[in-house]
Design a protein around this motif. Structure first.
Motif, PDB file in Angstrom:
ATOM      1  N   GLU A 132     -10.387   5.759  -1.370  1.00 56.93           N
ATOM      2  CA  GLU A 132      -9.813   4.660  -0.585  1.00 56.93           C
ATOM      3  C   GLU A 132      -9.250   3.583  -1.516  1.00 56.93           C
ATOM      4  O   GLU A 132      -9.785   3.327  -2.585  1.00 56.93           O
ATOM      5  CB  GLU A 132     -10.874   4.056   0.326  1.00 56.93           C
TER       6      GLU A 132
ATOM      7  N   ARG B 270     -12.393  -1.287  -2.748  1.00 60.46           N
ATOM      8  CA  ARG B 270     -12.689   0.057  -2.250  1.00 60.46           C
ATOM      9  C   ARG B 270     -13.035   0.915  -3.477  1.00 60.46           C
ATOM     10  O   ARG B 270     -13.959   0.558  -4.200  1.00 60.46           O
ATOM     11  CB  ARG B 270     -11.501   0.572  -1.441  1.00 60.46           C
TER      12      ARG B 270
ATOM     13  N   SER C 157      -4.439   2.659   3.285  1.00 66.70           N
ATOM     14  CA  SER C 157      -5.589   2.298   2.449  1.00 66.70           C
ATOM     15  C   SER C 157      -6.848   3.079   2.811  1.00 66.70           C
ATOM     16  O   SER C 157      -7.647   3.415   1.933  1.00 66.70           O
ATOM     17  CB  SER C 157      -5.859   0.795   2.543  1.00 66.70           C
ATOM     18  N   ASP C 158      -7.042   3.382   4.095  1.00 65.30           N
ATOM     19  CA  ASP C 158      -8.234   4.128   4.506  1.00 65.30           C
ATOM     20  C   ASP C 158      -8.039   5.632   4.445  1.00 65.30           C
ATOM     21  O   ASP C 158      -9.015   6.389   4.487  1.00 65.30           O
ATOM     22  CB  ASP C 158      -8.639   3.744   5.934  1.00 65.30           C
ATOM     23  N   THR C 159      -6.784   6.076   4.368  1.00 67.77           N
ATOM     24  CA  THR C 159      -6.499   7.511   4.393  1.00 67.77           C
ATOM     25  C   THR C 159      -6.493   8.118   3.001  1.00 67.77           C
ATOM     26  O   THR C 159      -6.908   9.266   2.800  1.00 67.77           O
ATOM     27  CB  THR C 159      -5.142   7.768   5.081  1.00 67.77           C
TER      28      THR C 159
ATOM     29  N   ASP D 110       0.817  -1.217   0.000  1.00 67.70           N
ATOM     30  CA  ASP D 110       0.000   0.000   0.000  1.00 67.70           C
ATOM     31  C   ASP D 110       0.847   1.262   0.000  1.00 67.70           C
ATOM     32  O   ASP D 110       0.475   2.279  -0.588  1.00 67.70           O
ATOM     33  CB  ASP D 110      -0.912   0.009   1.229  1.00 67.70           C
TER      34      ASP D 110
ATOM     35  N   ARG E  77      -3.991   0.135   7.349  1.00 63.34           N
ATOM     36  CA  ARG E  77      -5.098   1.070   7.590  1.00 63.34           C
ATOM     37  C   ARG E  77      -4.680   2.530   7.486  1.00 63.34           C
ATOM     38  O   ARG E  77      -5.481   3.378   7.065  1.00 63.34           O
ATOM     39  CB  ARG E  77      -5.722   0.803   8.970  1.00 63.34           C
TER      40      ARG E  77
ATOM     41  N   ASP F 119      -5.726  -8.015   1.389  1.00 64.72           N
ATOM     42  CA  ASP F 119      -5.504  -8.112   2.831  1.00 64.72           C
ATOM     43  C   ASP F 119      -4.498  -9.210   3.144  1.00 64.72           C
ATOM     44  O   ASP F 119      -4.652 -10.353   2.696  1.00 64.72           O
ATOM     45  CB  ASP F 119      -6.833  -8.416   3.528  1.00 64.72           C
TER      46      ASP F 119
ATOM     47  N   ASN G 217      -3.426  -3.983   3.181  1.00 67.53           N
ATOM     48  CA  ASN G 217      -4.540  -3.402   3.936  1.00 67.53           C
ATOM     49  C   ASN G 217      -3.996  -2.662   5.152  1.00 67.53           C
ATOM     50  O   ASN G 217      -4.463  -2.831   6.280  1.00 67.53           O
ATOM     51  CB  ASN G 217      -5.552  -4.462   4.374  1.00 67.53           C
TER      52      ASN G 217
END
Length: 363
Positions: free
Chosen positions: A298, A355, A292-294, A259, A289, A303, A287
């Motif tokens: 997304e 995502r 990937s979430d920021t 990532d 966080r 994972d 994955n």
């Protein structure tokens, strides 16, 4: 504290009968109705087995040793240890965890210390997927490797299916209609290290993920272009290399080793007025966080099943210790399916998490 004698008196059976039932050895020896009554009485009285007495009787302490090289310093250690702890708890075992920081002498000392606690077996965890030579001092106790394989083929192990990671990520981009798909691997100054020492010129996982990428392209009838494959480290050299790839080949799809490397693709796309998830599609791995979430949008990512590896490895270890398949374990709901416990060198098919960084051909 309630004793077996009290349960025997309450149910009107012998202490030996109570012992057979509460130690799970009643099948074929005690009538089901009596066994059910004994268990119900034990539950009502709040009976708890005495671990010390049990260990003296069975020569088992129900304690497992968890040894890691440098994994406690990585972002994924928590998930690996949590999976091992949850599995151990479900089987009535306790986990003792130590981190050796890659120090051979410290590792030898910690293994000796855990043996003094009479652990029933070891989980030996690696900081990244690779072939290792576990210390002989682990013998003769049962041992399972987590995120690594035994060079000498002696020990059971579990690792992610790295080849399938690269294959699945590339197939996703092909299905999204990407015409020119690049692979961003790990290289430069980012070389596999243990205790600060470089041990190889590439991560084994990188080699396998790249091969999965190539195999997916070949299966789809695509020509492979070596110029679409680069290996980068971090910071400015990595950004410059990805930027150069954008300008030379203009790829519309990127498979990234992890990532973190996807971030350079996002930045280069923004610098060129391109939109991730529309003009350029990206798939990462980890994955992670914080990445990937920021990122916006997304990041679609594969994972890495650290929790699953910890959980499966513990079940496998208990199955070796107890010479049985632990069918009484409560299997958790996991992102990636756990392999069958009959496997010795297991690989987990990792789940791709959808995502918003991959284009929708329907749009």
């Amino acid at each position: 504290m309630t004793t077996m004698k009290e349960i025997a008196e309450r149910t009107g059976v012998s202490v030996s009968t109570v012992s057979l039932v509460l130690n799970g050895r009643d099948a074929g020896r005690v009538k089901p109705g009596i066994a059910s009554k004994v268990r119900k009485t034990a539950e009502d009285l709040g009976y708890r087995p005495n671990p010390l007495a049990r260990s003296l009787r069975t020569s088992k302490t129900k304690i497992l040793g968890f040894i890691s090289d440098e994994i406690a310093t990585t972002p994924y250690a928590g998930r690996l240890i949590l999976g091992a702890q949850d599995a151990a708890r479900s089987m009535g075992y306790m986990l003792l965890t130590v981190n050796t920081n890659g120090d051979v002498e410290l590792e030898r000392h910690e293994i000796s210390t855990l043996k003094q606690y009479d652990v029933d077996g070891f989980l030996y965890a690696c900081m990244f997927d690779r072939a290792v030579d576990p210390p002989d001092s682990l013998e003769p106790l049962p041992t399972v490797l987590l995120d690594g394989t035994d060079k000498r083929g002696r020990l059971a192990s579990i690792v992610p299916d790295e080849h399938r990671i690269g294959y699945d990520a590339t197939r996703r981009l092909i299905e999204a209609g990407c015409r020119s798909i690049a692979y961003i691997g790990a290289g430069g100054e980012d070389l596999p290290k243990v205790s600060g020492q470089v041990i190889a010129d590439r991560y084994p996982a990188d080699v396998l993920r790249e091969q999965g990428y190539l195999d997916a392209l070949h299966e789809a009838g695509r020509e492979t272009d070596p110029d679409l494959m680069i290996r980068v480290s971090f910071n400015r050299p990595a950004l410059d290399a990805v930027s150069d790839l954008f300008d030379r080949k203009r790829p519309d799809g990127f498979v990234c080793f992890n990532d973190a490397r996807a971030w350079y693709v996002y930045l280069c796309a923004a610098q060129r007025g391109l939109t991730i998830g529309r003009d350029v599609s990206v798939v990462g791995v980890d994955n992670h966080r914080l990445v990937s979430d920021t990122l916006a949008p997304e990041l679609t990512t594969v994972d890495l099943p650290h929790y699953e590896m910890g959980y499966w490895g513990t079940l496998k270890l208990v199955s070796i210790i107890e010479h049985r398949t632990p069918d009484d374990a409560a299997l958790p709901g996991t992102r990636s399916p756990l392999p069958d416990l009959s496997e010795t060198n297991a690989m987990i098919h990792c789940t791709l998490l959808e995502r918003h960084s991959v284009a929708d051909p329907a749009r």
